[in-house]
Design a protein around this motif. Structure first.
Motif, PDB file in Angstrom:
ATOM      1  N   PRO A  10       4.742  -4.251   2.303  1.00 42.05           N
ATOM      2  CA  PRO A  10       4.561  -3.002   3.052  1.00 42.05           C
ATOM      3  C   PRO A  10       3.797  -1.935   2.269  1.00 42.05           C
ATOM      4  CG  PRO A  10       6.815  -3.793   3.233  1.00 42.05           C
ATOM      5  CD  PRO A  10       6.152  -4.632   2.197  1.00 42.05           C
ATOM      6  N   SER A  11       3.907  -1.950   0.951  1.00 38.01           N
ATOM      7  CA  SER A  11       3.284  -0.894   0.140  1.00 38.01           C
ATOM      8  C   SER A  11       1.801  -1.121  -0.103  1.00 38.01           C
ATOM      9  CB  SER A  11       3.991  -0.797  -1.223  1.00 38.01           C
ATOM     10  OG  SER A  11       3.815  -2.002  -1.950  1.00 38.01           O
ATOM     11  N   VAL A  12       1.261  -2.268   0.297  1.00 40.05           N
ATOM     12  CA  VAL A  12      -0.126  -2.619  -0.031  1.00 40.05           C
ATOM     13  C   VAL A  12      -0.962  -2.686   1.242  1.00 40.05           C
ATOM     14  CG1 VAL A  12      -1.643  -4.358  -1.053  1.00 40.05           C
ATOM     15  CG2 VAL A  12       0.590  -3.880  -2.084  1.00 40.05           C
ATOM     16  N   ALA A  13      -2.023  -1.861   1.288  1.00 38.31           N
ATOM     17  CA  ALA A  13      -2.962  -1.898   2.407  1.00 38.31           C
ATOM     18  C   ALA A  13      -3.952  -3.037   2.246  1.00 38.31           C
ATOM     19  CB  ALA A  13      -3.704  -0.571   2.520  1.00 38.31           C
ATOM     20  N   ASN A  14      -4.428  -3.246   1.005  1.00 38.12           N
ATOM     21  CA  ASN A  14      -5.355  -4.339   0.729  1.00 38.12           C
ATOM     22  C   ASN A  14      -5.337  -4.620  -0.768  1.00 38.12           C
ATOM     23  OD1 ASN A  14      -7.141  -6.285   1.704  1.00 38.12           O
ATOM     24  ND2 ASN A  14      -8.940  -5.068   1.209  1.00 38.12           N
ATOM     25  N   ARG A  44      -4.306   3.742   5.847  1.00 39.91           N
ATOM     26  CA  ARG A  44      -3.620   3.939   4.568  1.00 39.91           C
ATOM     27  C   ARG A  44      -2.132   4.220   4.726  1.00 39.91           C
ATOM     28  NH1 ARG A  44      -8.014   2.413   3.753  1.00 39.91           N
ATOM     29  NH2 ARG A  44      -9.556   3.135   2.230  1.00 39.91           N
ATOM     30  N   ILE A  45      -1.626   4.127   5.944  1.00 36.06           N
ATOM     31  CA  ILE A  45      -0.208   4.362   6.194  1.00 36.06           C
ATOM     32  C   ILE A  45       0.365   3.084   6.782  1.00 36.06           C
ATOM     33  CG2 ILE A  45       1.520   5.731   7.394  1.00 36.06           C
ATOM     34  CD1 ILE A  45      -0.426   8.040   7.455  1.00 36.06           C
ATOM     35  N   PHE A  46       1.404   2.537   6.144  1.00 29.70           N
ATOM     36  CA  PHE A  46       1.953   1.264   6.581  1.00 29.70           C
ATOM     37  C   PHE A  46       2.458   1.339   8.016  1.00 29.70           C
ATOM     38  CE2 PHE A  46       5.719  -1.520   7.040  1.00 29.70           C
ATOM     39  CZ  PHE A  46       5.033  -2.727   7.042  1.00 29.70           C
ATOM     40  N   ASN A  47       2.026   0.363   8.820  1.00 31.72           N
ATOM     41  CA  ASN A  47       2.459   0.218  10.208  1.00 31.72           C
ATOM     42  C   ASN A  47       2.166   1.449  11.053  1.00 31.72           C
ATOM     43  OD1 ASN A  47       3.511  -1.741  11.959  1.00 31.72           O
ATOM     44  ND2 ASN A  47       5.485  -0.696  12.056  1.00 31.72           N
ATOM     45  N   ALA A  48       1.191   2.260  10.634  1.00 30.69           N
ATOM     46  CA  ALA A  48       0.839   3.464  11.389  1.00 30.69           C
ATOM     47  C   ALA A  48      -0.073   3.067  12.543  1.00 30.69           C
ATOM     48  CB  ALA A  48       0.177   4.486  10.489  1.00 30.69           C
ATOM     49  N   ILE A  49       0.514   2.396  13.515  1.00 33.14           N
ATOM     50  CA  ILE A  49      -0.197   1.955  14.713  1.00 33.14           C
ATOM     51  C   ILE A  49       0.560   2.512  15.915  1.00 33.14           C
ATOM     52  CG2 ILE A  49      -0.998  -0.016  16.069  1.00 33.14           C
ATOM     53  CD1 ILE A  49      -0.892  -1.695  13.500  1.00 33.14           C
ATOM     54  N   ILE A  80       5.459   2.075  18.157  1.00 34.31           N
ATOM     55  CA  ILE A  80       4.823   2.082  16.847  1.00 34.31           C
ATOM     56  C   ILE A  80       4.698   0.638  16.380  1.00 34.31           C
ATOM     57  CG2 ILE A  80       5.025   2.806  14.446  1.00 34.31           C
ATOM     58  CD1 ILE A  80       4.458   5.104  16.328  1.00 34.31           C
ATOM     59  N   GLY A  81       3.511   0.260  15.879  1.00 35.87           N
ATOM     60  CA  GLY A  81       3.268  -1.099  15.441  1.00 35.87           C
ATOM     61  C   GLY A  81       2.729  -1.950  16.570  1.00 35.87           C
ATOM     62  N   PHE A 111       0.665   4.582   2.278  1.00 37.59           N
ATOM     63  CA  PHE A 111       1.699   5.613   2.316  1.00 37.59           C
ATOM     64  C   PHE A 111       2.877   5.009   3.062  1.00 37.59           C
ATOM     65  CE2 PHE A 111       3.806   9.277   4.297  1.00 37.59           C
ATOM     66  CZ  PHE A 111       4.049  10.045   3.170  1.00 37.59           C
ATOM     67  N   THR A 112       4.072   5.044   2.486  1.00 38.23           N
ATOM     68  CA  THR A 112       5.174   4.225   3.003  1.00 38.23           C
ATOM     69  C   THR A 112       6.382   4.992   3.537  1.00 38.23           C
ATOM     70  OG1 THR A 112       6.002   3.999   0.732  1.00 38.23           O
ATOM     71  CG2 THR A 112       4.590   2.232   1.573  1.00 38.23           C
ATOM     72  N   LEU A 113       6.374   6.318   3.512  1.00 40.19           N
ATOM     73  CA  LEU A 113       7.457   7.084   4.136  1.00 40.19           C
ATOM     74  C   LEU A 113       7.016   7.398   5.563  1.00 40.19           C
ATOM     75  CD1 LEU A 113      10.210   8.480   3.945  1.00 40.19           C
ATOM     76  CD2 LEU A 113       9.013  10.525   3.110  1.00 40.19           C
ATOM     77  N   ILE A 114       7.531   6.638   6.513  1.00 41.95           N
ATOM     78  CA  ILE A 114       6.948   6.623   7.846  1.00 41.95           C
ATOM     79  C   ILE A 114       7.982   6.998   8.909  1.00 41.95           C
ATOM     80  CG2 ILE A 114       5.633   5.256   9.507  1.00 41.95           C
ATOM     81  CD1 ILE A 114       4.324   5.511   6.765  1.00 41.95           C
ATOM     82  N   PRO A 115       7.704   8.032   9.686  1.00 40.57           N
ATOM     83  CA  PRO A 115       8.488   8.239  10.903  1.00 40.57           C
ATOM     84  C   PRO A 115       8.030   7.234  11.957  1.00 40.57           C
ATOM     85  CG  PRO A 115       6.777   9.901  10.749  1.00 40.57           C
ATOM     86  CD  PRO A 115       6.685   9.081   9.489  1.00 40.57           C
TER      87      PRO A 115
END
Length: 421
Positions: free
Chosen positions: A69-73, A391-396, A417-418, A96-100
């Motif tokens: 989760p912490s790695v974008a690429n 750059r934000i994990f699962n920010a979809i 989300i996701g 960025f891994t602190l995600i609402p």
């Protein structure tokens, strides 16, 4: 010893050290780490100083890192050092891994409901997931979880979660329906084990209490108006994952098996077995396309009960169908969609998608011919949009609209989300 023999021995002594040499890693460096601890990454990857230089190992490490989760690429570079040795650098782009997060769902005939929460996917820099949620689906619900897949080693970890759900659930009889307030309160503990690069196991148990309280609708003499039952559950999950990730593009195959035994203290909600397998296949199409597929096959003990375990629901399987519109003891569901990137900037991505969700269910106490009954078949084509941050994990943020083309088809919008799968 003759001159010829002397020079032959001298040649062997001079070249013997060279014949024994192989390309080895003299140092392993990491670039781009900010929040993630270097010690955690060193424990996770297979390459290490002193090992032979092997591109298969390096590529496998990169795939392993991009699954975090912490790695974008991630990528690697190899540079010559001395005496046939090489310096290897893993370059990591962190998320960025602190995600609402939020899931919003509704349909033409249903009440509006939502779930919001906050998750940290890289707690303490060790890729530990820590989070909680609040849900309003007629009634209030909440829960929290912690998941540490590499807590003890690069193969062994733990997961724990606590949930207190309360929702309004339909209970289906032969020709009618009732609404109950459903509650589920309890905890789950799982051991997590990575067999190898592609195969993982989860094994654990859950203790929880279910309660049903009648609200409105039809009644039956053999169906109680109120139930409160203590239950226990044993769970086995087997995950085969060979998917390669490049930011939001996926390619490869994954099989996720979930098998459970649920024990009970009440014969009205009898014990049962349930198992389902999700088969997922992703294929890159050109530079901007991604074809995604998910097939779910599931069966449970065929108990003739209105509280059957498989549900037909917006957020689980068929987009646009509504919130828990039917139940069954078996399920066959296929989701297929084509995702196309419309805008791709430095950090922002806009995708469009077209999809078809379809499925059929076995009625409680029924037989396998129920899967072919047109009354149990739902097919929902639709379209959607995806708003993404690279750059934000699962920010979809996704929005989908599905329209039913089978008998008694409805239509509806599903937010979340996701990716859906």
């Amino acid at each position: 010893m003759g001159n010829k023999s002397f020079f032959y021995v001298l040649f062997i002594l001079c070249w013997l050290p060279c014949l024994g040499q192989e390309h080895t890693i003299s140092e392993l460096l990491f670039s781009g780490l900010k929040k993630t601890r270097q010690g955690f990454v060193e424990k996770l990857v297979e390459a290490a100083p002193g090992m032979p230089l092997d591109s298969l190992v390096l590529n496998q490490d990169i795939t392993r890192l991009t699954r975090l989760p912490s790695v974008a690429n991630a990528s690697y570079q190899v540079r010559p050092a001395e005496n046939g040795q090489y310096s290897v650098t893993y370059t990591i782009v962190e998320n960025f891994t602190l995600i609402p997060f939020a899931n919003l769902f509704s349909s033409a005939n249903d009440d509006f409901a939502f779930r919001v929460g906050l998750q940290e996917f890289n707690f303490l820099g060790n890729n530990i997931t820590l989070g909680g949620f609040y849900q309003l689906d007629v009634f209030n619900s909440y829960g929290f979880q912690i998941r540490a897949p590499y807590l003890f080693s690069n193969k062994l970890g733990l997961a724990f979660n606590y949930n207190n759900f309360s929702t309004q659930e339909p209970v289906f009889f032969t020709d009618d329906t009732a609404d109950y307030r459903y509650g589920n309160k309890g905890f789950e503990l799982l051991g997590l084990y990575e067999i190898n690069f592609n195969n993982r196991l989860e094994l654990g148990f859950s203790l929880f209490t279910e309660d049903y309280s009648y609200l409105s609708g039809a009644t039956r003499p053999n169906v109680p108006l109120n139930l409160n039952v203590d239950k226990h559950l044993f769970k086995l999950i087997y995950d085969y994952d060979s998917i390669a990730y490049h930011y939001y593009y996926l390619e490869g195959f994954r099989s996720l098996l979930n098998f459970q035994y649920v024990g009970t203290t009440n014969v009205v909600l009898p014990e049962f077995l349930i198992g389902f397998n999700d088969f997922m296949y992703y294929k890159r199409v050109g530079q901007r396309g991604n074809w995604a597929n998910r097939l779910r096959l599931g069966l449970a003990s065929n108990v003739n009960s209105p509280f059957a375990p498989f549900t037909v629901d917006n957020n689980l399987n068929i987009r646009g169908v509504g919130n828990t519109i039917d139940r069954g003891t078996g399920a066959i569901v296929l989701n297929t969609e084509y995702r196309h990137t419309l805008v791709d900037k430095d950090w922002f991505v806009l995708q469009g998608n077209v999809f078809v969700d379809g499925g059929s269910w076995r009625n409680p106490g029924g037989d396998f011919s129920d899967f072919l009954d047109s009354r149990n078949l739902r097919i929902y084509p639709g379209v959607g949009l995806r708003f993404m941050h690279k750059r934000i994990f699962n920010a979809i943020f996704r929005i989908d609209y599905g329209y039913g083309i089978t008998e008694d088809g409805a239509d509806g919008i599903v937010f979340g989300i996701g990716q859906y799968f």
